[in-house]
Design an enzyme around this catalytic site. Structure first.
Site, PDB file in Angstrom:
ATOM      1  CG  HIS A  95      50.784  57.124  74.766  1.00 32.02           C
ATOM      2  ND1 HIS A  95      52.044  57.622  75.030  1.00 32.02           N
ATOM      3  CD2 HIS A  95      50.645  57.142  73.425  1.00 32.02           C
ATOM      4  CE1 HIS A  95      52.649  57.914  73.904  1.00 32.02           C
ATOM      5  NE2 HIS A  95      51.819  57.646  72.899  1.00 32.02           N
ATOM      6  N   GLY A  96      50.665  58.455  78.266  1.00 29.62           N
ATOM      7  CA  GLY A  96      51.695  59.247  78.914  1.00 29.62           C
ATOM      8  C   GLY A  96      53.016  59.197  78.159  1.00 29.62           C
ATOM      9  CD  GLU A  97      57.796  63.016  78.643  1.00 28.04           C
ATOM     10  OE1 GLU A  97      58.034  64.024  77.956  1.00 28.04           O
ATOM     11  OE2 GLU A  97      57.996  62.973  79.870  1.00 28.04           O
ATOM     12  N   GLY A 127      55.299  55.469  66.210  1.00 26.55           N
ATOM     13  CA  GLY A 127      54.419  54.656  65.398  1.00 26.55           C
ATOM     14  C   GLY A 127      53.979  53.411  66.130  1.00 26.55           C
ATOM     15  CD  GLU A 140      50.384  57.469  66.646  1.00 22.03           C
ATOM     16  OE1 GLU A 140      49.361  57.502  65.924  1.00 22.03           O
ATOM     17  OE2 GLU A 140      50.756  58.403  67.365  1.00 22.03           O
ATOM     18  N   GLY A 196      48.854  60.087  69.913  1.00 26.43           N
ATOM     19  CA  GLY A 196      48.806  61.465  69.459  1.00 26.43           C
ATOM     20  C   GLY A 196      48.329  61.646  68.026  1.00 26.43           C
TER      21      GLY A 196
END
Length: 253
Positions: free
Chosen positions: A9-11, A22, A80, A160
């Protein structure tokens, strides 16, 4: 051949502040929206026939920026890692205050209180990936931007730590030696029949129409372990900064 585009995913604002997210359901920052738009141009060029996202809003917002006319399937399994009592903490504070535990968590040997173990994370990510591969085997192939033959392609947006653990579980990286994935970065994995590389210089990679169809039927019937054996890493961590440096720099500013 089956191709799965794995996208982080983007920032978010928490990413920018180096906070551990999380399962916390944090939306994209403006910079993350722009990163996803940039990555979207790459995703569209691959012409995926299926879309998949996690149950957390930041992956769904990232997918929306791809501009695909595909309703994604939402997977809780792609979410996540649950970080328990560490969620919302600043990574530097955990690293400095609990160095052994922090290093153990990064290595996969420590779980924060109330959190999800690396083994649990790996198991659910592998299961979701293999289900996505079988689902992709059933769709029609589409042209690829980098291959001379059509492939069956899906895109999955996850996170991530979850993606790093998956790539390690698939035997594609050594997570201890790998730099974390960049926000909105794309990774390509291919699932092939051949034990060696598939040539991109031959029409259909050297496969005729009949054998390509058999390949699809064969892959859809593979077990999870067999899918892992057939999975190859094509490209990793293609970031928005590499895809469009000027636009990515503007987004960061």
């Amino acid at each position: 051949m089956i191709r799965v585009l794995l996208v982080r995913h983007g920032e978010t604002e928490w990413n920018k502040d180096h906070r551990l997210q999380g399962r916390s359901d944090i939306s994209l920052a403006e910079s993350g929206v722009r990163q996803a738009e940039i990555t979207g141009s790459f995703v569209r060029a691959q012409q995926p026939g299926q879309g998949h996202v996690s149950s957390l809003v930041r992956t769904q917002q990232t997918y929306q920026q791809f501009g695909l006319d595909l309703e994604p399937r939402i997977w809780p399994e792609l979410a996540e890692q649950n970080l328990g009592e560490w969620e919302g903490a600043y990574a530097a504070s955990i690293r400095d205050g609990l160095p052994e535990e922090f290093n153990g968590w990064r290595a996969g040997s420590y779980t924060p209180a109330g959190g999800e173990t690396h083994a649990e994370l790996a198991a659910r990510m592998r299961s979701a990936f293999c289900q996505i591969v079988r689902s992709t085997a059933a769709i029609d192939p589409t042209p690829s931007a980098d291959l001379s033959f059509e492939v069956r392609t899906a895109v999955a947006v996850s996170h991530g730590a979850a993606l790093r653990v998956l790539l390690q579980d698939l035997g594609l990286i050594d997570r201890a030696q790998f730099i974390p994935l960049t926000p909105a970065a794309a990774t390509i994995v291919d699932v092939v029949l051949s034990s060696g590389p598939v040539s991109s210089s031959l029409p259909k990679g050297g496969l005729d129409d009949a054998s390509a169809q058999r390949e699809s039927q064969y892959i859809s019937g593979l077990s999870d372990d067999e899918i892992v054996e057939h999975t190859r890493l094509r490209l990793i961590n293609l970031s928005p900064e590499l895809l469009n440096p000027l636009a990515a720099e503007s987004a960061a500013l």
